[in-house]
Design a protein around this motif. Structure first.
Motif, PDB file in Angstrom:
ATOM      1  N   ARG A  74      70.096  34.869  11.071  1.00 64.51           N
ATOM      2  CA  ARG A  74      70.946  34.766   9.879  1.00 64.51           C
ATOM      3  C   ARG A  74      72.412  34.677  10.266  1.00 64.51           C
ATOM      4  O   ARG A  74      73.151  33.802   9.806  1.00 64.51           O
ATOM      5  CB  ARG A  74      70.715  35.988   8.991  1.00 64.51           C
ATOM      6  N   ASP A  75      72.857  35.598  11.123  1.00 62.05           N
ATOM      7  CA  ASP A  75      74.274  35.631  11.479  1.00 62.05           C
ATOM      8  C   ASP A  75      74.695  34.397  12.268  1.00 62.05           C
ATOM      9  O   ASP A  75      75.824  33.913  12.145  1.00 62.05           O
ATOM     10  CB  ASP A  75      74.575  36.901  12.268  1.00 62.05           C
ATOM     11  N   LYS A  76      73.781  33.883  13.078  1.00 60.87           N
ATOM     12  CA  LYS A  76      74.076  32.652  13.820  1.00 60.87           C
ATOM     13  C   LYS A  76      74.265  31.485  12.846  1.00 60.87           C
ATOM     14  O   LYS A  76      75.193  30.681  12.996  1.00 60.87           O
ATOM     15  CB  LYS A  76      72.942  32.355  14.792  1.00 60.87           C
ATOM     16  N   ALA A  77      73.391  31.404  11.840  1.00 55.90           N
ATOM     17  CA  ALA A  77      73.492  30.327  10.852  1.00 55.90           C
ATOM     18  C   ALA A  77      74.768  30.458  10.031  1.00 55.90           C
ATOM     19  O   ALA A  77      75.442  29.460   9.729  1.00 55.90           O
ATOM     20  CB  ALA A  77      72.268  30.342   9.941  1.00 55.90           C
ATOM     21  N   LEU A  78      75.125  31.682   9.657  1.00 60.24           N
ATOM     22  CA  LEU A  78      76.340  31.898   8.884  1.00 60.24           C
ATOM     23  C   LEU A  78      77.581  31.530   9.694  1.00 60.24           C
ATOM     24  O   LEU A  78      78.557  30.991   9.152  1.00 60.24           O
ATOM     25  CB  LEU A  78      76.422  33.359   8.424  1.00 60.24           C
ATOM     26  N   ALA A  79      77.541  31.831  11.004  1.00 60.86           N
ATOM     27  CA  ALA A  79      78.680  31.491  11.851  1.00 60.86           C
ATOM     28  C   ALA A  79      78.860  29.980  11.942  1.00 60.86           C
ATOM     29  O   ALA A  79      79.997  29.482  12.027  1.00 60.86           O
ATOM     30  CB  ALA A  79      78.483  32.092  13.240  1.00 60.86           C
ATOM     31  N   THR A  80      77.768  29.243  11.888  1.00 61.88           N
ATOM     32  CA  THR A  80      77.846  27.779  11.910  1.00 61.88           C
ATOM     33  C   THR A  80      78.460  27.252  10.623  1.00 61.88           C
ATOM     34  O   THR A  80      79.197  26.259  10.625  1.00 61.88           O
ATOM     35  CB  THR A  80      76.449  27.169  12.127  1.00 61.88           C
ATOM     36  N   GLY A  81      78.150  27.918   9.488  1.00 67.33           N
ATOM     37  CA  GLY A  81      78.726  27.534   8.207  1.00 67.33           C
ATOM     38  C   GLY A  81      77.888  26.504   7.466  1.00 67.33           C
ATOM     39  O   GLY A  81      76.869  26.027   7.960  1.00 67.33           O
ATOM     40  N   GLY A  82      78.319  26.184   6.256  1.00 66.05           N
ATOM     41  CA  GLY A  82      77.638  25.180   5.460  1.00 66.05           C
ATOM     42  C   GLY A  82      76.500  25.696   4.610  1.00 66.05           C
ATOM     43  O   GLY A  82      75.817  24.907   3.950  1.00 66.05           O
ATOM     44  N   ILE A  83      76.280  27.008   4.606  1.00 66.03           N
ATOM     45  CA  ILE A  83      75.224  27.600   3.786  1.00 66.03           C
ATOM     46  C   ILE A  83      75.804  28.771   3.001  1.00 66.03           C
ATOM     47  O   ILE A  83      76.852  29.317   3.363  1.00 66.03           O
ATOM     48  CB  ILE A  83      74.020  28.084   4.625  1.00 66.03           C
ATOM     49  N   ARG A  84      75.121  29.143   1.922  1.00 64.73           N
ATOM     50  CA  ARG A  84      75.541  30.283   1.107  1.00 64.73           C
ATOM     51  C   ARG A  84      74.316  31.053   0.637  1.00 64.73           C
ATOM     52  O   ARG A  84      73.219  30.490   0.500  1.00 64.73           O
ATOM     53  CB  ARG A  84      76.352  29.813  -0.099  1.00 64.73           C
ATOM     54  N   PRO A  85      74.466  32.355   0.381  1.00 65.48           N
ATOM     55  CA  PRO A  85      73.316  33.151  -0.049  1.00 65.48           C
ATOM     56  C   PRO A  85      72.999  32.940  -1.523  1.00 65.48           C
ATOM     57  O   PRO A  85      73.899  32.847  -2.366  1.00 65.48           O
ATOM     58  CB  PRO A  85      73.763  34.593   0.210  1.00 65.48           C
ATOM     59  N   LEU A  86      71.717  32.837  -1.826  1.00 62.54           N
ATOM     60  CA  LEU A  86      71.251  32.865  -3.208  1.00 62.54           C
ATOM     61  C   LEU A  86      71.058  34.319  -3.625  1.00 62.54           C
ATOM     62  O   LEU A  86      71.504  34.736  -4.691  1.00 62.54           O
ATOM     63  CB  LEU A  86      69.941  32.080  -3.337  1.00 62.54           C
ATOM     64  N   PHE A  87      70.421  35.092  -2.759  1.00 64.34           N
ATOM     65  CA  PHE A  87      70.278  36.538  -2.955  1.00 64.34           C
ATOM     66  C   PHE A  87      69.832  37.152  -1.637  1.00 64.34           C
ATOM     67  O   PHE A  87      69.468  36.439  -0.691  1.00 64.34           O
ATOM     68  CB  PHE A  87      69.271  36.868  -4.064  1.00 64.34           C
ATOM     69  N   THR A  88      69.875  38.491  -1.547  1.00 67.17           N
ATOM     70  CA  THR A  88      69.388  39.209  -0.372  1.00 67.17           C
ATOM     71  C   THR A  88      68.490  40.357  -0.816  1.00 67.17           C
ATOM     72  O   THR A  88      68.570  40.819  -1.968  1.00 67.17           O
ATOM     73  CB  THR A  88      70.534  39.793   0.476  1.00 67.17           C
ATOM     74  N   ASP A  89      67.640  40.819   0.096  1.00 66.79           N
ATOM     75  CA  ASP A  89      66.791  41.953  -0.263  1.00 66.79           C
ATOM     76  C   ASP A  89      67.611  43.224  -0.431  1.00 66.79           C
ATOM     77  O   ASP A  89      67.251  44.113  -1.205  1.00 66.79           O
ATOM     78  CB  ASP A  89      65.654  42.153   0.753  1.00 66.79           C
ATOM     79  N   PHE A  90      68.745  43.327   0.276  1.00 62.65           N
ATOM     80  CA  PHE A  90      69.636  44.481   0.105  1.00 62.65           C
ATOM     81  C   PHE A  90      70.203  44.510  -1.308  1.00 62.65           C
ATOM     82  O   PHE A  90      70.320  45.574  -1.922  1.00 62.65           O
ATOM     83  CB  PHE A  90      70.756  44.416   1.149  1.00 62.65           C
ATOM     84  N   GLU A  91      70.536  43.342  -1.857  1.00 65.26           N
ATOM     85  CA  GLU A  91      71.014  43.271  -3.234  1.00 65.26           C
ATOM     86  C   GLU A  91      69.919  43.670  -4.218  1.00 65.26           C
ATOM     87  O   GLU A  91      70.193  44.289  -5.251  1.00 65.26           O
ATOM     88  CB  GLU A  91      71.493  41.853  -3.555  1.00 65.26           C
ATOM     89  N   LEU A  92      68.676  43.328  -3.896  1.00 66.50           N
ATOM     90  CA  LEU A  92      67.564  43.630  -4.799  1.00 66.50           C
ATOM     91  C   LEU A  92      67.225  45.117  -4.826  1.00 66.50           C
ATOM     92  O   LEU A  92      67.031  45.702  -5.898  1.00 66.50           O
ATOM     93  CB  LEU A  92      66.314  42.854  -4.380  1.00 66.50           C
ATOM     94  N   LEU A  93      67.152  45.746  -3.643  1.00 66.56           N
ATOM     95  CA  LEU A  93      66.594  47.097  -3.560  1.00 66.56           C
ATOM     96  C   LEU A  93      67.523  48.130  -2.939  1.00 66.56           C
ATOM     97  O   LEU A  93      67.170  49.305  -2.862  1.00 66.56           O
ATOM     98  CB  LEU A  93      65.288  47.068  -2.754  1.00 66.56           C
ATOM     99  N   GLY A  94      68.708  47.721  -2.484  1.00 63.26           N
ATOM    100  CA  GLY A  94      69.588  48.658  -1.807  1.00 63.26           C
ATOM    101  C   GLY A  94      69.100  48.929  -0.386  1.00 63.26           C
ATOM    102  O   GLY A  94      68.244  48.221   0.138  1.00 63.26           O
ATOM    103  N   ALA A  95      69.646  49.966   0.250  1.00 62.15           N
ATOM    104  CA  ALA A  95      69.254  50.306   1.618  1.00 62.15           C
ATOM    105  C   ALA A  95      67.876  50.960   1.620  1.00 62.15           C
ATOM    106  O   ALA A  95      67.616  51.890   0.853  1.00 62.15           O
ATOM    107  CB  ALA A  95      70.288  51.242   2.243  1.00 62.15           C
ATOM    108  N   PHE A  96      67.003  50.472   2.483  1.00 62.13           N
ATOM    109  CA  PHE A  96      65.657  51.032   2.564  1.00 62.13           C
ATOM    110  C   PHE A  96      64.998  50.609   3.865  1.00 62.13           C
ATOM    111  O   PHE A  96      65.310  49.565   4.427  1.00 62.13           O
ATOM    112  CB  PHE A  96      64.787  50.574   1.387  1.00 62.13           C
ATOM    113  N   SER A  97      64.086  51.451   4.353  1.00 59.35           N
ATOM    114  CA  SER A  97      63.236  51.054   5.472  1.00 59.35           C
ATOM    115  C   SER A  97      62.123  50.189   4.911  1.00 59.35           C
ATOM    116  O   SER A  97      61.452  50.566   3.948  1.00 59.35           O
ATOM    117  CB  SER A  97      62.654  52.275   6.187  1.00 59.35           C
TER     118      SER A  97
END
Length: 356
Positions: free
Chosen positions: A202-225
């Motif tokens: 994920r971080d490698k792709a973000l560093a390259t650029g040209g993409i954006r998040p639609l959503f993340t699991d952290f946004e859905l459920l907060g911090a969790f194992s």
């Protein structure tokens, strides 16, 4: 849930093991006289350092040895291998662990090994110029993920449900299996519309650029194992000391990764990958930030498993009462954090070097 849902709605069918099939599986440790072993067979992940591998390099496994038998890209496949005795432990998304236990598979979750936090999370990414902006825009679109019937598909389902999609529209969303190392490229070449990316990739792709998040699991459920390592009940009975050494070592490795400067962790991981000689690219390791485990030493919180028991029951994938929480996991083998700071037995040769 309707009975006419498409194949993708048959959540976790990858784990449709019969109890009889699993009960026939035997491990190498169970084949010898006393059934005891100090060697643990396991599957790795290409280009990544798992917590057991880190624990071994830190010296926390003591006289217990890891025996790598190959790589996997699927959590459900990994715990299936453990259940059938092809390996001695495996890890997967907690919903997959619940589903496997629901099939009367005699396994127990023994320690958390990954999760979601502000640094470690799975994101669902689209190209910057994509028209996809909400759950409703996903009807008829392709979502690339590492495996079906596991964490990525579960998060997608939750997102679609919260987006208010009808059953018919949900079934128009097409999850596809794409090897993690190819997912970013598939998105950029428009072979898929959404790419599920996590951790280093994920971080490698973000560093390259040209993409954006639609959503993340952290946004859905907060911090969790989000996932646990499992062992069979048979292995735990026959090898309690080995299991305790293993689980405690993984717990100490989690603590070490949380309290050690990130550059030092990355340098150590890079050294581990180089030493094992599997012709892997170490460059993406520079993007590592966290394993995301909620508890400092990986102790399992029953609520993190109960969430998936309830969800799978509501979906009709398991019957209410089919899985009992108290029988699903144990923290008894995890003594990490009870005896001082998590320091490595010996320093890594390259721990002070750059991880780039």
């Amino acid at each position: 849930m309707t009975t006419t849902a498409s194949t993708r709605r048959q959540f976790l069918t990858l784990l449709g093991l019969s109890a009889a099939a699993v009960s026939c599986g035997t491990s190498a440790s169970g084949a010898s006289g006393a059934g005891r072993t100090r060697t643990l067979r396991y599957q790795g992940w290409a280009g990544q350092v798992t917590l057991p591998e880190l624990a071994e390099d830190l010296g926390y496994l003591e006289d217990v040895k890891l025996e790598w038998i190959g790589n996997t890209i699927s959590g459900p496949q990994d715990i299936q291998s453990a259940a059938t005795g092809q390996t001695d432990f495996g890890g997967a998304f907690n919903g997959a662990v619940v589903k496997l236990a629901a099939n009367k598979t005699p396994i127990k979750a023994v320690i958390s090994y990954y999760g979601s936090d502000k640094d470690a999370y799975s994101g669902y990414y689209v190209l910057d110029d994509s028209p996809i902006r909400s759950a409703r825009d996903l009807a008829g679109k392709k979502v690339g993920m590492n495996t079906l019937g596991a964490h990525a598909e579960a998060m997608l389902d939750i997102y679609l449900q919260r987006g208010g999609l009808s059953e018919a529209d949900v079934d128009k969303v097409e999850p596809l299996v794409v090897p993690p190392v190819n997912t970013e490229q598939s998105l950029r070449q428009k072979q898929i519309d959404v790419a599920v990316l996590g951790g280093i990739l994920r971080d490698k792709a973000l560093a390259t650029g040209g993409i954006r998040p639609l959503f993340t699991d952290f946004e859905l459920l907060g911090a969790f194992s989000a996932g646990s390592y499992v062992m069979t009940e048979r292995f735990l009975r026959q090898n309690p000391d080995t299991a305790r050494t293993f689980v405690t070592a993984v717990g100490r490795a989690i603590a070490w990764s949380r309290t050690t400067p990130r550059d030092e962790v990355v340098a150590r991981m890079t050294d581990i990958v180089k030493k094992r000689g599997r012709n892997e690219d170490t460059a993406p390791l520079r993007y590592w930030r966290s394993y995301g485990v909620a508890d400092p030493t990986g102790r399992i919180d029953g609520k993190e498993l109960q969430l998936w028991i309830d969800w799978l029951s509501e979906r009709g994938d398991i019957r209410k009462g089919q899985v009992t929480l108290r029988d699903l996991y144990t923290n008894d083998f995890n003594t990490a954090g009870r005896g001082g700071a998590a320091k490595p037995v010996s320093p890594a040769p390259s721990a002070s070097k750059s991880g780039s």
